[in-house]
Design a protein around this motif. Structure first.
Motif: not given
Length: 312
Positions: A187-197, A214-219, A231-235, A258-263
């Protein structure tokens, strides 16, 4: 006799001028011929001389111009990678996201290097100050090599540009020949605290991920209209795909992101069942290689990604 000598001197001078003109070895641009190029949007631009005052709205473009020996008078308002520390005194003029027209105007650039489609709206404004805007994009390694070739033509440095492109393509060929048999899910994520894609394969990070094996699970995630390379993240889908690695890209402060994403993950207990979380494979990628176009250093990004995917 004196008149005869004067006539001889005049004839000799004329012959000398003609010889000098015939022996002129100036480049086409120096001789007055136009440098005609076409940017990534299909727009034709002409320059009557090699641009001597260049403004780059992105670090990747600045890196390429620097590698080709061009003269940058304006650079992005952002932290410089170590490879570009010599440009620290160059005037900061905003970014592709937020162009500072006042600062750019004062620099009197011959050309401004912007992003397509982000800076399409800025073309009339840049042209109104007597400059030209050249638009490119860097959503893949291939597009970066196209940038290098285009800027090489702009600066009349085609040979140097070809050398840089050949180096990249040579390394790519070696990597493709050594693709790992078992490709890890990522899973390759791009973002800032509180906003991730989630980064799609059509993004530069997504392209580097696939080239690294690597295999991109969000392909197959539906792309966002405002950011079509993401794309929007889907838990639910992420937990179901169970990636072995989660990589985070950002322009901002790496540790805060990283801290924001882990939260966010901690707020959803389902993430605890994801292999990447259980194995501690949640990592921030260097922002000078993944948070922006790395320019000629793109193979450093690919090498780092390969090394990350091979980590136990």
């Amino acid at each position: 006799m004196r008149n005869r000598l004067s006539l001889v001197a005049v004839v000799a001078a004329i012959i000398l001028i003609i010889c000098c003109a015939c022996g002129n070895t100036s480049s086409p641009a120096e001789a007055g011929s136009e440098i005609a190029i076409e940017d990534f949007t299909g727009r034709s631009l002409g320059f009557d001389h090699v641009p001597e005052r260049i403004v780059a709205l992105g670090n990747g473009e600045a890196d390429i111009i620097y590698a080709l020996g061009g003269n940058l008078v304006g650079r992005p308002t952002s932290e410089l990678p170590q490879s570009l520390e010599t440009l620290s005194e160059v005037k900061q003029i905003g970014t592709a996201h937020e162009v500072d027209l006042e600062k750019i105007t004062l620099l009197h650039p011959d050309v401004v290097l912007g992003n397509s489609p982000m800076n399409t709206k800025d073309i009339p404004t840049i042209e109104s100050i007597g400059s030209k805007m050249l638009l490119t994009s860097a959503n893949s390694v291939h597009e970066i090599t196209q940038q290098i070739e285009l800027f090489g033509k702009l600066l009349q440095q085609e040979d140097r540009a070809s050398e840089l492109v050949d180096q990249i393509n040579g390394q790519l060929a070696e990597y493709k020949a050594a693709v790992a048999a078992n490709s890890p899910k990522v899973l390759l994520v791009y973002g800032a605290p509180g906003t991730f894609m989630a980064a799609l394969p059509s993004s530069l990070g997504g392209n580097i991920l696939e080239l690294a094996g690597g295999v991109n699970i969000a392909a197959d995630y539906p792309r966002l209209q405002s950011y079509p390379q993401y794309a929007q993240l889907s838990n639910e889908r992420i937990v179901q795909a169970n990636p072995q690695y989660i990589f985070i890209m950002t322009h901002g402060n790496a540790e805060q992101v990283k801290e924001s994403f882990l939260k966010e993950m901690a707020d959803n207990a389902a993430w605890n069942h994801v292999d990447a979380v259980k194995q501690g494979h949640v990592e921030i990628l260097p922002n000078d290689l993944f948070g922006t176009n790395p320019g000629t250093r793109v193979m450093e990004a690919l090498t780092l990604m390969r090394n990350q995917l091979s980590a136990s």
